[in-house]
Design a protein around this motif. Structure first.
Motif, PDB file in Angstrom:
ATOM      1  N   ASN A   3       0.755  -1.161  -0.085  1.00  0.00           N
ATOM      2  CA  ASN A   3       0.048   0.019   0.133  1.00  0.00           C
ATOM      3  C   ASN A   3       0.815   1.145   0.065  1.00  0.00           C
ATOM      4  OD1 ASN A   3      -2.513  -1.394  -0.168  1.00  0.00           O
ATOM      5  ND2 ASN A   3      -2.786  -1.341   2.275  1.00  0.00           N
ATOM      6  N   ARG A   4       1.840   1.217   0.690  1.00  0.00           N
ATOM      7  CA  ARG A   4       2.945   2.390   0.762  1.00  0.00           C
ATOM      8  C   ARG A   4       3.328   2.537  -0.516  1.00  0.00           C
ATOM      9  NH1 ARG A   4       3.912  -0.318   5.863  1.00  0.00           N
ATOM     10  NH2 ARG A   4       3.030   1.147   7.615  1.00  0.00           N
ATOM     11  N   ARG A   6       2.373   1.752  -3.505  1.00  0.00           N
ATOM     12  CA  ARG A   6       1.128   2.264  -4.405  1.00  0.00           C
ATOM     13  C   ARG A   6       1.002   3.654  -4.159  1.00  0.00           C
ATOM     14  NH1 ARG A   6      -2.219  -1.537  -3.384  1.00  0.00           N
ATOM     15  NH2 ARG A   6      -3.656  -0.709  -1.924  1.00  0.00           N
ATOM     16  N   ASN A   7       0.896   3.925  -2.850  1.00  0.00           N
ATOM     17  CA  ASN A   7       0.544   5.409  -2.338  1.00  0.00           C
ATOM     18  C   ASN A   7       1.695   6.295  -3.091  1.00  0.00           C
ATOM     19  OD1 ASN A   7      -1.766   4.566  -1.271  1.00  0.00           O
ATOM     20  ND2 ASN A   7      -1.008   4.736   0.654  1.00  0.00           N
ATOM     21  N   CYS A 175      -9.246  -0.137   0.707  1.00  0.00           N
ATOM     22  CA  CYS A 175      -7.869  -0.424   0.961  1.00  0.00           C
ATOM     23  C   CYS A 175      -7.741  -1.499   2.071  1.00  0.00           C
ATOM     24  CB  CYS A 175      -7.340   0.932   0.907  1.00  0.00           C
ATOM     25  SG  CYS A 175      -5.562   0.925   0.883  1.00  0.00           S
ATOM     26  N   ASP A 177      -4.656  -3.303   4.525  1.00  0.00           N
ATOM     27  CA  ASP A 177      -3.476  -3.211   5.038  1.00  0.00           C
ATOM     28  C   ASP A 177      -3.036  -4.592   5.674  1.00  0.00           C
ATOM     29  OD1 ASP A 177      -0.777  -1.883   5.696  1.00  0.00           O
ATOM     30  OD2 ASP A 177      -1.527  -1.980   7.845  1.00  0.00           O
ATOM     31  N   GLU A 190      -3.925   2.923   8.608  1.00  0.00           N
ATOM     32  CA  GLU A 190      -3.085   2.710   7.543  1.00  0.00           C
ATOM     33  C   GLU A 190      -3.941   2.441   6.146  1.00  0.00           C
ATOM     34  OE1 GLU A 190       0.333   3.245   4.990  1.00  0.00           O
ATOM     35  OE2 GLU A 190       0.090   3.609   6.973  1.00  0.00           O
ATOM     36  N   GLY A 194      -4.555   4.870   2.850  1.00  0.00           N
ATOM     37  CA  GLY A 194      -4.886   4.600   1.445  1.00  0.00           C
ATOM     38  C   GLY A 194      -6.034   4.791   0.725  1.00  0.00           C
ATOM     39  N   ASP A 197      -6.485   8.450  -0.177  1.00  0.00           N
ATOM     40  CA  ASP A 197      -5.554   9.042  -0.927  1.00  0.00           C
ATOM     41  C   ASP A 197      -6.172   8.526  -2.245  1.00  0.00           C
ATOM     42  OD1 ASP A 197      -3.950  10.200   0.587  1.00  0.00           O
ATOM     43  OD2 ASP A 197      -2.191   8.660   0.506  1.00  0.00           O
ATOM     44  N   SER A 198      -6.769   7.337  -2.418  1.00  0.00           N
ATOM     45  CA  SER A 198      -7.416   6.983  -3.718  1.00  0.00           C
ATOM     46  C   SER A 198      -8.517   7.733  -3.939  1.00  0.00           C
ATOM     47  CB  SER A 198      -7.790   5.348  -3.544  1.00  0.00           C
ATOM     48  OG  SER A 198      -8.374   4.835  -4.708  1.00  0.00           O
TER      49      SER A 198
END
Length: 207
Positions: A3-4, A6-7, A175, A177, A190, A194, A197-198
């Motif tokens: 995820n990190r 991808r972000n 999302c 995690d 977390e 995500g 952000d998406s």
């Protein structure tokens, strides 16, 4: 970790798009509301409100109404963003805040799920099969723990309104995690970051 990464990639792509194509929101003011329709801890919800404001400012380039402005405008107009808000209420809020868009990020799923994956345990136990019996006896409990998987999942329903109270854009983002050693460090906070952000990346492209 996925995820990190991808972000990070998503942030880079959006930044390139904004620089290359320009974004109409640069001169806009946006109000961002974060609400919970799921059991979210109060401290996490407050953190996510601030996080959403910061990320929205960075991703869209717009001016973001502060939490203080949002609270004052709702009290002044006696209008609160939620399931039962009216079009007229949205208009009053938008006028009071002086915003071009009202973004409502509604958390509809917030959960942690634990499962057992025996293949992980077998992998570790097989890798230690060459050790003597006493060491295998010591490691076998670790093999069982290695097979336990924890997954944190958060889903958002995002709605964007214009100053007239009309819906401009909606999206649902989910999302997960589930990092390495997820039993110890998987965190719905977390996952929520995500998902936010998406949703904001989609909003930036759509508007």
């Amino acid at each position: 970790m996925t995820n990190r990464m991808r972000n990070l990639v998503g942030s880079t792509v959006v930044a390139i798009l904004i620089i290359g194509l320009g974004f109409g929101g640069l001169a806009q003011k946006i109000a961002v509301f974060v609400q919970a329709a799921a059991p979210v801890p109060a401290t996490d919800l407050e953190f996510l409100k601030n996080y959403a404001n910061q990320r929205c400012a960075m991703i869209t380039g717009g001016e973001i109404a502060t939490q203080g402005e949002l609270m004052y405008a709702q009290r002044l107009t006696n209008t609160y963003v939620g399931d039962s808000i009216t079009v007229e209420g949205l208009r009053r809020l938008a006028q009071t805040l002086g915003v071009d868009h009202i973004v409502n990020l509604r958390i509809i799923r917030w959960e942690e799920r634990i499962s057992y994956k025996p293949e992980r345990s077998l992998l570790l136990l097989g890798a230690t099969s060459f050790l003597d019996a006493s060491l295998q006896l010591l490691i076998s409990p670790l093999g069982l723990l290695f097979g336990i998987d924890k997954e944190a999942t958060v889903a958002l329903f995002t709605t964007v309104f214009n100053p007239n109270g009309d819906i401009e854009f909606t999206t649902t983002t989910t999302c997960e995690d589930r990092p390495l050693l997820s039993l110890l460090i998987a965190d719905p906070l977390e996952a929520a970051r995500g998902a936010i952000d998406s949703a904001l990346y989609q909003l930036a492209v759509a508007l």
